[in-house]
Write a protein that holds these residues in place. Structure first.
Motif, PDB file in Angstrom:
ATOM      1  N   SER A   1     -45.760 -46.666 -36.009  1.00 51.22           N
ATOM      2  CA  SER A   1     -44.612 -47.070 -36.809  1.00 51.22           C
ATOM      3  C   SER A   1     -44.220 -45.907 -37.703  1.00 51.22           C
ATOM      4  O   SER A   1     -45.023 -45.017 -37.963  1.00 51.22           O
ATOM      5  N   VAL A   2     -42.975 -45.924 -38.151  1.00 52.58           N
ATOM      6  CA  VAL A   2     -42.483 -44.900 -39.068  1.00 52.58           C
ATOM      7  C   VAL A   2     -41.765 -45.578 -40.231  1.00 52.58           C
ATOM      8  O   VAL A   2     -41.259 -46.683 -40.094  1.00 52.58           O
TER       9      VAL A   2
ATOM     10  N   GLU B   1     -48.599 -45.912 -49.387  1.00 52.02           N
ATOM     11  CA  GLU B   1     -49.035 -45.565 -48.027  1.00 52.02           C
ATOM     12  C   GLU B   1     -50.467 -46.044 -47.774  1.00 52.02           C
ATOM     13  O   GLU B   1     -50.763 -46.619 -46.721  1.00 52.02           O
ATOM     14  N   GLU B   2     -51.355 -45.830 -48.728  1.00 51.15           N
ATOM     15  CA  GLU B   2     -52.746 -46.273 -48.575  1.00 51.15           C
ATOM     16  C   GLU B   2     -52.820 -47.788 -48.393  1.00 51.15           C
ATOM     17  O   GLU B   2     -53.554 -48.281 -47.539  1.00 51.15           O
TER      18      GLU B   2
ATOM     19  N   ALA C   1     -35.730 -57.665 -35.403  1.00 44.38           N
ATOM     20  CA  ALA C   1     -36.133 -57.371 -34.022  1.00 44.38           C
ATOM     21  C   ALA C   1     -36.885 -56.041 -33.915  1.00 44.38           C
ATOM     22  O   ALA C   1     -37.855 -55.929 -33.159  1.00 44.38           O
ATOM     23  N   ALA C   2     -36.443 -55.037 -34.691  1.00 42.86           N
ATOM     24  CA  ALA C   2     -37.038 -53.717 -34.568  1.00 42.86           C
ATOM     25  C   ALA C   2     -37.340 -53.087 -35.933  1.00 42.86           C
ATOM     26  O   ALA C   2     -37.384 -51.865 -36.062  1.00 42.86           O
ATOM     27  N   SER C   3     -37.558 -53.916 -36.938  1.00 41.59           N
ATOM     28  CA  SER C   3     -37.969 -53.407 -38.246  1.00 41.59           C
ATOM     29  C   SER C   3     -38.507 -54.567 -39.078  1.00 41.59           C
ATOM     30  O   SER C   3     -38.275 -55.725 -38.764  1.00 41.59           O
ATOM     31  N   PHE C   4     -39.248 -54.212 -40.113  1.00 39.04           N
ATOM     32  CA  PHE C   4     -39.714 -55.208 -41.070  1.00 39.04           C
ATOM     33  C   PHE C   4     -39.829 -54.548 -42.426  1.00 39.04           C
ATOM     34  O   PHE C   4     -39.916 -53.326 -42.538  1.00 39.04           O
TER      35      PHE C   4
ATOM     36  N   PHE D   1     -42.585 -47.734 -33.625  1.00 32.42           N
ATOM     37  CA  PHE D   1     -42.192 -46.506 -32.928  1.00 32.42           C
ATOM     38  C   PHE D   1     -43.153 -46.239 -31.789  1.00 32.42           C
ATOM     39  O   PHE D   1     -44.364 -46.401 -31.932  1.00 32.42           O
ATOM     40  N   ASP D   2     -42.597 -45.844 -30.663  1.00 33.45           N
ATOM     41  CA  ASP D   2     -43.404 -45.465 -29.501  1.00 33.45           C
ATOM     42  C   ASP D   2     -43.466 -43.946 -29.462  1.00 33.45           C
ATOM     43  O   ASP D   2     -42.476 -43.280 -29.126  1.00 33.45           O
TER      44      ASP D   2
END
Length: 136
Positions: free
Chosen positions: A48-49, A30-31, A79-82, A105-106
């Motif tokens: 983002s999540v 995470e860091e 398109a909506a993830s990486f 994420f919005d």
């Protein structure tokens, strides 16, 4: 190109055997991810999540005063993830190999969103599809 994060080890990271606890590696990832995604020049401002983590523990990391390197790169952009792939390592050995699927994420609408063209351009600069051979 790959991003390198120098992660400090903390006394609280140790388990009873003097090794960095396996659960702590999630915080290390995470860091490194925050250091990579939330820099002043390139910021995933809309948020983002994490959708998925996968961790392969290779070696125990003994607590010490020197930081450990976390090298990360992008292995897939949709398109909506990486997907970000990581190695937690020293120059001569790998402790952990991991990957994380991130979904933009919005938070105002509480919905996933597509990757913007600016975000895609940034991620493409760190894309590396080649898998490195990692010593066990």
């Amino acid at each position: 190109m790959r991003h390198i994060y120098r992660c400090p080890l903390r006394w609280a990271d140790m388990d009873a055997y003097g090794h960095v606890n396996n659960v702590v590696f999630l915080r290390y990832l995470e860091e490194a991810r925050i250091d990579f995604l939330f820099r002043p020049e390139k910021d995933f401002k809309q948020g983002s999540v994490v959708a998925r983590h996968e961790i392969d523990y290779k070696r125990q990391l003994v607590h010490r005063h020197q930081p450990v390197d976390i090298e990360l790169w992008v292995t897939e952009i949709r398109a909506a993830s990486f997907t970000i792939t990581y190695e937690v390592k020293d120059p001569d050995q790998v402790y952990v190999r991991a990957s994380t699927v991130i979904v933009p994420f919005d938070f105002s609408t509480q919905r996933p969103r597509r990757i913007t063209s600016e975000e895609r351009e940034f991620l493409e600069g760190y894309r590396d599809d080649e898998e490195e051979a990692v010593a066990a």
